[in-house]
Design a protein around this motif. Sequence first.
Motif, PDB file in Angstrom:
ATOM      1  N   GLU A 268       0.838  -1.198   0.000  1.00  0.00           N
ATOM      2  CA  GLU A 268       0.000   0.000   0.000  1.00  0.00           C
ATOM      3  C   GLU A 268       0.874   1.249   0.000  1.00  0.00           C
ATOM      4  O   GLU A 268       1.932   1.279   0.628  1.00  0.00           O
ATOM      5  N   PHE A 269       0.404   2.288  -0.713  1.00  0.00           N
ATOM      6  CA  PHE A 269       1.098   3.565  -0.693  1.00  0.00           C
ATOM      7  C   PHE A 269       0.837   4.256   0.644  1.00  0.00           C
ATOM      8  O   PHE A 269      -0.244   4.158   1.219  1.00  0.00           O
ATOM      9  N   SER A 270       1.839   4.978   1.120  1.00  0.00           N
ATOM     10  CA  SER A 270       1.662   5.721   2.366  1.00  0.00           C
ATOM     11  C   SER A 270       2.508   6.995   2.301  1.00  0.00           C
ATOM     12  O   SER A 270       3.430   7.113   1.492  1.00  0.00           O
ATOM     13  N   GLY A 271       2.191   7.971   3.168  1.00  0.00           N
ATOM     14  CA  GLY A 271       2.979   9.182   3.266  1.00  0.00           C
ATOM     15  C   GLY A 271       3.063   9.944   1.959  1.00  0.00           C
ATOM     16  O   GLY A 271       2.047  10.189   1.290  1.00  0.00           O
ATOM     17  N   GLU A 272       4.284  10.323   1.583  1.00  0.00           N
ATOM     18  CA  GLU A 272       4.513  11.110   0.378  1.00  0.00           C
ATOM     19  C   GLU A 272       4.063  10.357  -0.876  1.00  0.00           C
ATOM     20  O   GLU A 272       3.555  10.977  -1.822  1.00  0.00           O
ATOM     21  N   ASP A 273       4.239   9.062  -0.882  1.00  0.00           N
ATOM     22  CA  ASP A 273       3.818   8.275  -2.047  1.00  0.00           C
ATOM     23  C   ASP A 273       2.306   8.322  -2.221  1.00  0.00           C
ATOM     24  O   ASP A 273       1.797   8.378  -3.345  1.00  0.00           O
ATOM     25  N   ARG A 274       1.577   8.299  -1.108  1.00  0.00           N
ATOM     26  CA  ARG A 274       0.120   8.366  -1.180  1.00  0.00           C
ATOM     27  C   ARG A 274      -0.327   9.700  -1.761  1.00  0.00           C
ATOM     28  O   ARG A 274      -1.210   9.758  -2.605  1.00  0.00           O
ATOM     29  N   GLN A 275       0.326  10.772  -1.298  1.00  0.00           N
ATOM     30  CA  GLN A 275      -0.017  12.108  -1.791  1.00  0.00           C
ATOM     31  C   GLN A 275       0.331  12.216  -3.273  1.00  0.00           C
ATOM     32  O   GLN A 275      -0.453  12.763  -4.062  1.00  0.00           O
ATOM     33  N   ASP A 278      -2.297  10.366  -5.283  1.00  0.00           N
ATOM     34  CA  ASP A 278      -3.539  11.145  -5.408  1.00  0.00           C
ATOM     35  C   ASP A 278      -3.395  12.255  -6.449  1.00  0.00           C
ATOM     36  O   ASP A 278      -4.316  12.509  -7.239  1.00  0.00           O
TER      37      ASP A 278
END
Length: 287
Positions: A268-275, A278
């Motif tokens: 799962e993407f999290s942190g900066e990768d999630r942003q 998006d």
Amino acid sequence: MDSSKYRITPKQTPIKLADYPTTDNKQLSEDELQDKWIPESINKLQDLHLKLHAEEEKGIMVVLQAIDAGGKDEAISFIFSNLTAQGLKTTSVKKPSETEVKHDYLWRIHEGKPSRGEISILNRSYYEEVIAPRIHDVLDNDPLPDHLIDEDIWKVRFRQLNDFERYMTENGFPVIKFFFNVSKDVQKDRLLERMKNPKKNWEFSFSDIEERKHWDTYQEVFEDMLNNTSTDYAPWYILPADDDWYARYIISEVMINVLEKLNPQFPEFSGEDRQKLDESIELLEND
């Protein structure tokens, strides 16, 4: 399914193959297995394998061992061929080449080992090194140091193979081993089908008939192998291989049990990768 009944535990007294039935399916019809139970099992296996492949943390090495016409190839075709191709590797272990003989006997296995996120299938395996040389008494033909060839060489190799499988397991690559316990009568029927059916002639080798002459010796050597190399961390499962579809179902269920214990998950993407993800989604949607 309770697959533990087919598993050899190290605490057992020495097993005899004659005590293990070659047919054991008393509940499910072949149609039920093909139409319901195996497809459902394979669906679970596919999902778990996809997670294993995506996670790329662990791998699994599967050993398929049998006498000729035991059912290994069919298990690969009907079970493992349904898995994600990128996360699957199949290696057939045959008579060693001149180059392979010049190395240690496990050298030729390394290319068949799994990567992280991969299931590797060994169609026959390094266990050939404690089977074929004993059946045909050809160890003296190998360029081994003389002091290695004595009455203890098989015990030494059993220990080495156990150590190798412990090494694999402790490094995140559990080893699962299936022995196809087929009867002499069913092997005869399968060999005759290969010989008489033009569409199956390609599966037949004249050496199969020669090897069949050593049936009793094979059973003794198999028993010794099973008794000395089934461990808590890399157990053998003895399949009732006369029931070909039921044997495949057992394989699938055992694989599911092992994968569920590994519990692979989709990353799962999290942190900066999630942003960043998006933002990339928004950018693409507005394109």
